[in-house]
Write a protein that holds these residues in place. Structure first.
Motif, PDB file in Angstrom:
ATOM      1  N   VAL A 189      -6.027  -8.095  10.304  1.00  0.00           N
ATOM      2  CA  VAL A 189      -4.948  -8.571  10.420  1.00  0.00           C
ATOM      3  C   VAL A 189      -4.854  -9.106   9.027  1.00  0.00           C
ATOM      4  O   VAL A 189      -3.430  -8.396   8.648  1.00  0.00           O
ATOM      5  N   PHE A 190      -5.358  -9.464   7.925  1.00  0.00           N
ATOM      6  CA  PHE A 190      -5.308  -9.135   6.565  1.00  0.00           C
ATOM      7  C   PHE A 190      -4.931  -7.619   6.278  1.00  0.00           C
ATOM      8  O   PHE A 190      -3.488  -8.498   5.443  1.00  0.00           O
ATOM      9  N   PHE A 191      -4.905  -6.977   6.656  1.00  0.00           N
ATOM     10  CA  PHE A 191      -4.492  -5.761   5.737  1.00  0.00           C
ATOM     11  C   PHE A 191      -3.088  -5.512   6.126  1.00  0.00           C
ATOM     12  O   PHE A 191      -1.979  -4.943   5.841  1.00  0.00           O
ATOM     13  N   PHE A 192      -2.598  -5.927   7.444  1.00  0.00           N
ATOM     14  CA  PHE A 192      -1.552  -5.795   7.795  1.00  0.00           C
ATOM     15  C   PHE A 192      -0.750  -6.504   7.274  1.00  0.00           C
ATOM     16  O   PHE A 192       0.115  -6.572   6.961  1.00  0.00           O
ATOM     17  N   LEU A 193      -1.499  -7.744   6.958  1.00  0.00           N
ATOM     18  CA  LEU A 193      -0.252  -9.068   6.239  1.00  0.00           C
ATOM     19  C   LEU A 193       0.362  -8.420   5.199  1.00  0.00           C
ATOM     20  O   LEU A 193       1.448  -8.172   4.780  1.00  0.00           O
ATOM     21  N   VAL A 194      -0.302  -8.173   4.217  1.00  0.00           N
ATOM     22  CA  VAL A 194      -0.211  -7.557   3.000  1.00  0.00           C
ATOM     23  C   VAL A 194       0.725  -6.843   3.022  1.00  0.00           C
ATOM     24  O   VAL A 194       1.395  -5.951   2.006  1.00  0.00           O
ATOM     25  N   ASP A 195       0.553  -5.625   3.843  1.00  0.00           N
ATOM     26  CA  ASP A 195       1.321  -4.996   4.018  1.00  0.00           C
ATOM     27  C   ASP A 195       2.704  -4.933   4.724  1.00  0.00           C
ATOM     28  O   ASP A 195       3.304  -4.167   3.887  1.00  0.00           O
ATOM     29  N   MET A 196       2.741  -5.376   4.679  1.00  0.00           N
ATOM     30  CA  MET A 196       3.942  -6.076   5.824  1.00  0.00           C
ATOM     31  C   MET A 196       4.760  -6.544   4.671  1.00  0.00           C
ATOM     32  O   MET A 196       5.987  -7.117   4.510  1.00  0.00           O
TER      33      MET A 196
ATOM     34  N   GLY B 230       9.156  -6.400  -0.168  1.00  0.00           N
ATOM     35  CA  GLY B 230       8.932  -6.403  -1.231  1.00  0.00           C
ATOM     36  C   GLY B 230       9.420  -5.578  -1.640  1.00  0.00           C
ATOM     37  O   GLY B 230      10.803  -5.465  -2.813  1.00  0.00           O
ATOM     38  N   LEU B 231       9.087  -4.108  -0.983  1.00  0.00           N
ATOM     39  CA  LEU B 231       9.732  -3.366  -1.747  1.00  0.00           C
ATOM     40  C   LEU B 231      11.015  -2.451  -0.959  1.00  0.00           C
ATOM     41  O   LEU B 231      11.818  -2.410  -2.372  1.00  0.00           O
ATOM     42  N   THR B 232      11.060  -2.916  -0.010  1.00  0.00           N
ATOM     43  CA  THR B 232      12.549  -3.122   0.417  1.00  0.00           C
ATOM     44  C   THR B 232      13.297  -4.153   0.249  1.00  0.00           C
ATOM     45  O   THR B 232      15.078  -3.573   0.311  1.00  0.00           O
ATOM     46  N   THR B 233      13.180  -4.919  -0.782  1.00  0.00           N
ATOM     47  CA  THR B 233      14.077  -6.043  -0.812  1.00  0.00           C
ATOM     48  C   THR B 233      14.500  -5.694  -2.911  1.00  0.00           C
ATOM     49  O   THR B 233      15.827  -5.181  -3.232  1.00  0.00           O
ATOM     50  N   ILE B 234      13.304  -4.889  -3.431  1.00  0.00           N
ATOM     51  CA  ILE B 234      13.890  -4.265  -4.336  1.00  0.00           C
ATOM     52  C   ILE B 234      14.370  -3.050  -4.249  1.00  0.00           C
ATOM     53  O   ILE B 234      15.184  -2.958  -5.650  1.00  0.00           O
ATOM     54  N   ILE B 235      14.286  -1.979  -3.168  1.00  0.00           N
ATOM     55  CA  ILE B 235      15.254  -0.749  -3.185  1.00  0.00           C
ATOM     56  C   ILE B 235      16.713  -1.610  -2.559  1.00  0.00           C
ATOM     57  O   ILE B 235      17.275  -0.757  -3.601  1.00  0.00           O
TER      58      ILE B 235
END
Length: 64
Positions: free
Chosen positions: A43-50, A55-60
């Motif tokens: 769950v932690f890594f899923f949330l970090v991935d999200m 962030g990347l989609t916002t920057i792109i």
């Protein structure tokens, strides 16, 4: 200093007797804890991935 096979087996038996073997309750408890920790980690890594994906989609999106 080499030992013969009989001495070796006696030493192995002696050392094996010193091992603390878990009972059924300890095995079940630790197994459940492993499953809980694996679920929490996933769950932690899923949330970090999200968060990283957002962030990347916002920057792109801003740059593109």
């Amino acid at each position: 200093m080499a030992t013969n096979p009989l001495q070796f087996l006696q030493q192995v038996r002696s050392e094996t007797a010193k091992v603390h073997w878990p009972n059924r309750k300890e095995v079940v408890t630790t197994t459940i804890m492993v499953f809980i920790m694996a679920a929490l980690t996933s769950v932690f890594f899923f949330l970090v991935d999200m968060v990283i994906r957002f962030g990347l989609t916002t920057i792109i999106g801003v740059a593109g």
